[in-house]
Motif scaffolding. Structure first.
Motif, PDB file in Angstrom:
ATOM      1  N   PHE A   1     -21.611 -14.112  28.263  1.00 51.78           N
ATOM      2  CA  PHE A   1     -20.183 -13.814  28.191  1.00 51.78           C
ATOM      3  C   PHE A   1     -19.403 -14.731  27.241  1.00 51.78           C
ATOM      4  O   PHE A   1     -18.363 -14.329  26.722  1.00 51.78           O
ATOM      5  N   PHE A   2     -19.871 -15.954  27.037  1.00 52.85           N
ATOM      6  CA  PHE A   2     -19.135 -16.927  26.219  1.00 52.85           C
ATOM      7  C   PHE A   2     -20.114 -17.637  25.287  1.00 52.85           C
ATOM      8  O   PHE A   2     -20.406 -18.824  25.451  1.00 52.85           O
TER       9      PHE A   2
ATOM     10  N   GLN B   1     -10.592 -20.680  25.305  1.00 53.74           N
ATOM     11  CA  GLN B   1      -9.579 -19.991  26.105  1.00 53.74           C
ATOM     12  C   GLN B   1     -10.160 -18.818  26.894  1.00 53.74           C
ATOM     13  O   GLN B   1      -9.674 -18.465  27.960  1.00 53.74           O
ATOM     14  N   GLY B   2     -11.202 -18.183  26.355  1.00 52.17           N
ATOM     15  CA  GLY B   2     -11.847 -17.105  27.094  1.00 52.17           C
ATOM     16  C   GLY B   2     -12.489 -17.609  28.366  1.00 52.17           C
ATOM     17  O   GLY B   2     -12.384 -16.989  29.436  1.00 52.17           O
ATOM     18  N   LEU B   3     -13.168 -18.761  28.276  1.00 51.11           N
ATOM     19  CA  LEU B   3     -13.785 -19.360  29.455  1.00 51.11           C
ATOM     20  C   LEU B   3     -12.715 -19.770  30.462  1.00 51.11           C
ATOM     21  O   LEU B   3     -12.865 -19.581  31.669  1.00 51.11           O
ATOM     22  N   ALA B   4     -11.619 -20.327  29.948  1.00 51.90           N
ATOM     23  CA  ALA B   4     -10.518 -20.699  30.834  1.00 51.90           C
ATOM     24  C   ALA B   4      -9.912 -19.464  31.490  1.00 51.90           C
ATOM     25  O   ALA B   4      -9.510 -19.499  32.653  1.00 51.90           O
ATOM     26  N   ALA B   5      -9.843 -18.341  30.748  1.00 48.69           N
ATOM     27  CA  ALA B   5      -9.278 -17.110  31.301  1.00 48.69           C
ATOM     28  C   ALA B   5     -10.138 -16.579  32.438  1.00 48.69           C
ATOM     29  O   ALA B   5      -9.617 -16.013  33.409  1.00 48.69           O
ATOM     30  N   PHE B   6     -11.463 -16.752  32.336  1.00 47.98           N
ATOM     31  CA  PHE B   6     -12.346 -16.335  33.429  1.00 47.98           C
ATOM     32  C   PHE B   6     -11.952 -17.048  34.719  1.00 47.98           C
ATOM     33  O   PHE B   6     -11.863 -16.444  35.789  1.00 47.98           O
ATOM     34  N   THR B   7     -11.704 -18.341  34.609  1.00 49.10           N
ATOM     35  CA  THR B   7     -11.337 -19.120  35.787  1.00 49.10           C
ATOM     36  C   THR B   7      -9.930 -18.797  36.260  1.00 49.10           C
ATOM     37  O   THR B   7      -9.678 -18.614  37.450  1.00 49.10           O
ATOM     38  N   SER B   8      -8.985 -18.686  35.331  1.00 48.11           N
ATOM     39  CA  SER B   8      -7.572 -18.629  35.708  1.00 48.11           C
ATOM     40  C   SER B   8      -7.032 -17.230  35.961  1.00 48.11           C
ATOM     41  O   SER B   8      -5.980 -17.091  36.592  1.00 48.11           O
ATOM     42  N   SER B   9      -7.730 -16.172  35.510  1.00 53.06           N
ATOM     43  CA  SER B   9      -7.219 -14.810  35.704  1.00 53.06           C
ATOM     44  C   SER B   9      -7.048 -14.483  37.183  1.00 53.06           C
ATOM     45  O   SER B   9      -6.132 -13.749  37.571  1.00 53.06           O
ATOM     46  N   LEU B  10      -7.915 -15.023  38.008  1.00 53.43           N
ATOM     47  CA  LEU B  10      -7.825 -14.803  39.445  1.00 53.43           C
ATOM     48  C   LEU B  10      -6.479 -15.253  39.994  1.00 53.43           C
ATOM     49  O   LEU B  10      -5.889 -14.592  40.855  1.00 53.43           O
TER      50      LEU B  10
ATOM     51  N   LEU C   1     -16.144  -8.316  34.322  1.00 57.98           N
ATOM     52  CA  LEU C   1     -16.082  -9.638  34.936  1.00 57.98           C
ATOM     53  C   LEU C   1     -14.647 -10.009  35.284  1.00 57.98           C
ATOM     54  O   LEU C   1     -14.352 -10.476  36.391  1.00 57.98           O
ATOM     55  N   LEU C   2     -13.726  -9.786  34.342  1.00 56.06           N
ATOM     56  CA  LEU C   2     -12.324 -10.137  34.568  1.00 56.06           C
ATOM     57  C   LEU C   2     -11.684  -9.229  35.617  1.00 56.06           C
ATOM     58  O   LEU C   2     -10.841  -9.679  36.396  1.00 56.06           O
ATOM     59  N   LEU C   3     -12.080  -7.930  35.654  1.00 56.46           N
ATOM     60  CA  LEU C   3     -11.556  -7.036  36.690  1.00 56.46           C
ATOM     61  C   LEU C   3     -11.974  -7.520  38.078  1.00 56.46           C
ATOM     62  O   LEU C   3     -11.171  -7.495  39.021  1.00 56.46           O
TER      63      LEU C   3
ATOM     64  N   PHE D   1      -6.520 -26.840  31.181  1.00 59.99           N
ATOM     65  CA  PHE D   1      -7.218 -28.100  31.418  1.00 59.99           C
ATOM     66  C   PHE D   1      -8.225 -28.428  30.321  1.00 59.99           C
ATOM     67  O   PHE D   1      -8.285 -29.566  29.848  1.00 59.99           O
ATOM     68  N   LEU D   2      -9.035 -27.453  29.912  1.00 61.21           N
ATOM     69  CA  LEU D   2     -10.056 -27.745  28.903  1.00 61.21           C
ATOM     70  C   LEU D   2      -9.419 -28.158  27.576  1.00 61.21           C
ATOM     71  O   LEU D   2      -9.921 -29.052  26.889  1.00 61.21           O
ATOM     72  N   SER D   3      -8.302 -27.517  27.227  1.00 57.56           N
ATOM     73  CA  SER D   3      -7.585 -27.918  26.009  1.00 57.56           C
ATOM     74  C   SER D   3      -6.953 -29.293  26.168  1.00 57.56           C
ATOM     75  O   SER D   3      -6.959 -30.111  25.238  1.00 57.56           O
ATOM     76  N   MET D   4      -6.394 -29.562  27.373  1.00 56.55           N
ATOM     77  CA  MET D   4      -5.801 -30.866  27.636  1.00 56.55           C
ATOM     78  C   MET D   4      -6.864 -31.963  27.614  1.00 56.55           C
ATOM     79  O   MET D   4      -6.623 -33.063  27.103  1.00 56.55           O
ATOM     80  N   LEU D   5      -8.040 -31.667  28.166  1.00 61.03           N
ATOM     81  CA  LEU D   5      -9.131 -32.637  28.150  1.00 61.03           C
ATOM     82  C   LEU D   5      -9.525 -32.969  26.722  1.00 61.03           C
ATOM     83  O   LEU D   5      -9.779 -34.128  26.378  1.00 61.03           O
TER      84      LEU D   5
END
Length: 513
Positions: free
Chosen positions: A61-62, A83-92, A139-141, A443-447
Motif C-alpha cells: 500500500f505504501f 502523508q498517505g501512511l499518516a492518512a491510513f492512521t488518521s482517517s479513522l 483499506l481507507l473505507l 506527527f511523522l512530518s513533525m518528527l
C-alpha cells in the motif's frame, strides 16, 4: 485561591447524602461488559502502529515508505514521513468525529445501548473490509467504518458507566473504559509481534482480529440493561426504578430516584441540547468538555502508541525488537491504569492529574536531551542509551496511564447535567478525535522537522494543562451526578460566571412580573 488546593470542594448534597445502596455484583458485571467498548479504540491504536511497520503491508500500500525504510542514508527522523501512511492512521478519527455528533441524538432518544450496538456493528464491518483490502481505497473505507464504530462507542460507553456506577465508586468503575482501552493496546501489540512472523498475510490477520472486541461489544449491547437515567429520561419511570433497585441492591432508592426524575424533567424541557450547552450557565462544563480531551491528546501519548514500532525503528531498534518495545509500553499502560482505578476515589481527580503531568514533563525532557545529544542522521543509539530511552518512555506512559489517560474521559463524562450529558459527551469525543486526527496526520512530518524537539513540544503542552487543572478544575470525587452543578457555584473562578447568569435571569424574571 478557593479552587487551587488539592482538597476536594465541599458542596451541598442534602438529597445526595440520603442515597442508599451498595456495590452489587450485577453493576460490576454490567460495567465490565460495557467497558469492552473501550477495547475497540485501544486495539486500533495498537494494531495501526504495528501494521504500518510491517514490510508486506508497506510494500503493498505504501511502496515509497517501504523503499525509504531500507535506505541506510535516509534521515532517521524522516524515513517514515508520508502523508498517505499518516492518512491510513488518521482517517479513522475524522470519521469518528462525525459519527460522535450523530451518536448524540441516538444516545439521548434511543438509549445508551442503541449507540453501543451501532458502534459494534460498524466496527465489525470495518474489520472485515480491512482484513480483505485489495487496494488503498478499500483499506481507507474500512478505516472509516472503524471510525464510525469508535465514534458511537466512545460517545455511549463512558456515559453508560457513569450512570450505572454509584457515586462513591464512579471514578473507578468509569475507568474500566480506559482499562479496556489499554488492554486493547497491549493485546494488539502482542498480536503484532506474532503476526509479524507470518508472511505475507500477517498484517491481514492483525487487522481482521479487530472483529473480536467488536463482536463482544455488539453482543454486550444486546444483553446489557439500559441505564436508569436513560429510561427515566425517556418516560419509562417504572423500568428505570426497577433497574436502579437492581444495581443498588436495595429497595430504598427513593432519594436517588427522585434526583434522577427531577433531572429528567429538566432534560425533557430542553429541546436543543447543543444550543443549551452554549449558554453562559453551562460555560464551565463546556470548557472542560473541550480542553480535557484536547489536552489528553496533546500529551503526545497517541503519537507514541500509534507509531511506537516506527519510532523505535527510527531510533535504531531492529524489526522484532521495536515491536517488543512497543508491547512493553502497552503492558505498562494497562498496569498503570489499575493504579488509577484504585486511587481515583481515594485521592481524587486533581491529585492524579497534577502529579501525572509533572512526571510526564520530566520524562519528555529527558528523552529530548538524550536524543538531541546521542542520536541523529545515520547514527543509532548505543544499547545503554536505548535502554534509558525505552525506560523513560515507559515512565511517561505509566504517568499517563494513571492520570490523563483515564481521567481525560472520566471527568467530562461526569460533570454534565442530564439535559446536556449526551451532547456534552459528543463534544468531548469529537474534540478528542479531532486532535487525534491532527496529531496522527502531522506527527511523522513533525518528527522529521522537529526531530528530538518533538518531545519538548509535547512537554510544553503538558505544562500548560497541569496549570489548567490546578487553577480551573474543581474536585469531583464522591459528588453525585445530579449535584455536580453545585461545584461550579463554589469554585473561586466559575462561580462568577454562573452567578452572573443566575442574577441576570432573576432580573429578567422580575421585569416580566
Amino acid at each position: 485561591m478557593a479552587g487551587g488546593p488539592l482538597a476536594p470542594a465541599h458542596v451541598a448534597k442534602e438529597r445526595a447524602e440520603q442515597y442508599q445502596g451498595r456495590v452489587t455484583p450485577y453493576v460490576i458485571i454490567t460495567c465490565i461488559v460495557a467497558a469492552v467498548g473501550g477495547s475497540l479504540f485501544g486495539y486500533d491504536v495498537g494494531i495501526s502502529g504495528g501494521v504500518t511497520s510491517m514490510d508486506e503491508f508497506l510494500s503493498k500500500f505504501f511502496h515509497t515508505v517501504y523503499v525509504n525504510k531500507g535506505r541506510a542514508q535516509e534521515n532517521n527522523y524522516c524515513k517514515y514521513n508520508n502523508q498517505g501512511l499518516a492518512a491510513f492512521t488518521s482517517s479513522l478519527y475524522i470519521a469518528g468525529l462525525a459519527a460522535s455528533l450523530v451518536a448524540s441524538p441516538v444516545t439521548r432518544k434511543h438509549g445508551r445501548r442503541a449507540s453501543i450496538i451501532c458502534g459494534g456493528m460498524s466496527f465489525l464491518i470495518g474489520a472485515a473490509l480491512n482484513a480483505s483490502a485489495a487496494n488503498l481505497a478499500m483499506l481507507l473505507l474500512g478505516r472509516i467504518m472503524l471510525g464510525v464504530g469508535i465514534g458511537f462507542g466512545n460517545q455511549a460507553v463512558p456515559l453508560y458507566l457513569s450512570e450505572m456506577a454509584p457515586a462513591k465508586l464512579r471514578g473507578g468503575l468509569n475507568m474500566l473504559f480506559q482499562l479496556a482501552t489499554t488492554l486493547g493496546i497491549f493485546t494488539a501489540n502482542m498480536i503484532n509481534s506474532g503476526t509479524d512472523r507470518i508472511h505475507p498475510w500477517g498484517w491481514r490477520l492483525s487487522l481482521g482480529l479487530a472483529a473480536a472486541p467488536a463482536f463482544l461489544m455488539t453482543v454486550g449491547g444486546v444483553l446489557l440493561p439500559e441505564t436508569p437515567n436513560s429510561l427515566i429520561e425517556r418516560g419509562l419511570q417504572r423500568q428505570g426504578r426497577e433497574v436502579l433497585e437492581k444495581i443498588r441492591g436495595t429497595k430504598n432508592v427513593d432519594a436517588e430516584f427522585e434526583g434522577i426524575v427531577d433531572a429528567s424533567k429538566q432534560a425533557n424541557a430542553i429541546q436543543y441540547p447543543f444550543r443549551n450547552i452554549l449558554k453562559r450557565q453551562r460555560r464551565p462544563e463546556l470548557v472542560m468538555a473541550i480542553f480535557m480531551p484536547m489536552f489528553q491528546i496533546l500529551t503526545g501519548i497517541n503519537s507514541i502508541l500509534f507509531y511506537a514500532p516506527v519510532l523505535f525503528q527510527s531510533m535504531g531498534f531492529k524489526g522484532n525488537a521495536s515491536l517488543y518495545s512497543s508491547a512493553l509500553t502497552g503492558a505498562v499502560l494497562a498496569s498503570s491504569t489499575l493504579v488509577s482505578m484504585a486511587a481515583v476515589d481515594r485521592w481524587g481527580r486533581r491529585v492524579l492529574l497534577i502529579s501525572g503531568g509533572i512526571q510526564m514533563i520530566v520524562c519528555q525532557i529527558i528523552a529530548a536531551v538524550i536524543l538531541g545529544l546521542k542520536f541523529g542522521n545515520n547514527k543509532e543509539l548505543s544499547r545503554d542509551f536505548s535502554i534509558i530511552v525505552v525506560t523513560t518512555i515507559c515512565l511517561f506512559v505509566a504517568a499517563f496511564g494513571w492520570s490523563w489517560g483515564p481521567l481525560g474521559w472520566t471527568v467530562p463524562s461526569e460533570i454534565f447535567p442530564l439535559e446536556t450529558r449526551s451532547a456534552g459527551q459528543s463534544i468531548t469525543v469529537a474534540v478528542n478525535l479531532l486532535f487525534t486526527f491532527i496529531i496522527a496526520q502531522s506527527f511523522l512530518s513533525m518528527l522529521c522537522a522537529l526531530k528530538f524537539g518533538i518531545f519538548l513540544f509535547f512537554a510544553g503542552w503538558i505544562a500548560v494543562m497541569t496549570i489548567f487543572v490546578y487553577v480551573f478544575l474543581p474536585e469531583t470525587k464522591g459528588v453525585p451526578l445530579e449535584e455536580m452543578v453545585l461545584l461550579w457555584r463554589k469554585h473561586w473562578f466559575w462561580k462568577r460566571i454562573v452567578r452572573e447568569f443566575e442574577e441576570s435571569e432573576d432580573d429578567e424574571t422580575r421585569e416580566c412580573i
